[in-house]
Design an enzyme around this catalytic site. Sequence first.
Site, short mmCIF file in Angstrom:
data_model
loop_
_atom_site.label_atom_id
_atom_site.label_comp_id
_atom_site.label_asym_id
_atom_site.label_seq_id
_atom_site.Cartn_x
_atom_site.Cartn_y
_atom_site.Cartn_z
N SER A 28 0.87 -1.17 0.00
CA SER A 28 0.00 0.00 0.00
C SER A 28 0.91 1.22 0.00
O SER A 28 2.08 1.13 0.38
CB SER A 28 -0.88 0.00 1.26
N TYR A 37 -2.67 -0.52 10.79
CA TYR A 37 -2.54 -0.81 9.36
C TYR A 37 -1.23 -0.27 8.80
O TYR A 37 -0.50 -0.97 8.09
CB TYR A 37 -3.73 -0.20 8.62
#
Length: 270
Positions: A143, A156
């Site tokens: 990501s 995250y």
Amino acid sequence: MGWLEGQVALVTGGTGGIGSAIVRRYVEEGARVGVMARDAAQLRRLEDELGDAVVTVAGDVSRYQDNQRAVSATLEAFGKLDTFVGNAAVFDYFTRLDRIAPEDLEGAFQRLFAINVQGYLLGARCAIDALRETRGSMIFTLSNSAFYAGGGGILYVTAKHALVGMIRQLAYELAPDIRVNGVAPGATDTPMKSLEGLNPRSVPLNRIPGFEQGAAQAVPLGRIAAPEDHTGHYVLLASRRDSGLTTANIIHSDGGWEIRSAGPQPPRKG
């Protein structure tokens, strides 16, 4: 002929968003694909759509036995494994550390890391022997949160940063037999779910009010990504013909996040 003609891949988290887009693109490029995910109904729909080009396994990536079943099913169906794609993950709905109750922190950390980090390691461990036989590759979905703050909450973002080190270390340990790379998508129109019980306001990523508009405005290319926008990178990294010397590399697919601006820029002179 497609770029992956005759190859065999295994994709975890392959029934929604980026995962299912990777599966479909791999099949289009001539590969046969093992698909592992939790939702048996979605797996059946994927089988109905793609037929004998795929074999599916319902399982939990945080469990070694389920990862082993997925590898075994892929080998039984297609005879070999050329590429392992670790893709399954959960979000944390931008939850800050000071918004997580102290008594909940340890459990939330363990559950998210079990999927987002341990799940990749377990899948990789189960795939190593088969990939050594084919001198294949591993590809992991990261990501833009693996490099920059603000794309998620504390759990995250921390997990995605950890995966950068994982890719580099695996590339070091498994060379020269197995190449290890990653793709780092930016904001994508995907129904990615958040960890259950962490944030009572959480909804799937693409249902966050204003998410699409905010994501588009945050990057120079001016639009949110569709899952299919990222799949060419996974094809390139799996290709033996065109990326045979590429390892320990992470391709950014985020609309230019690193050079993002705070708002409209004045006209350029000259």
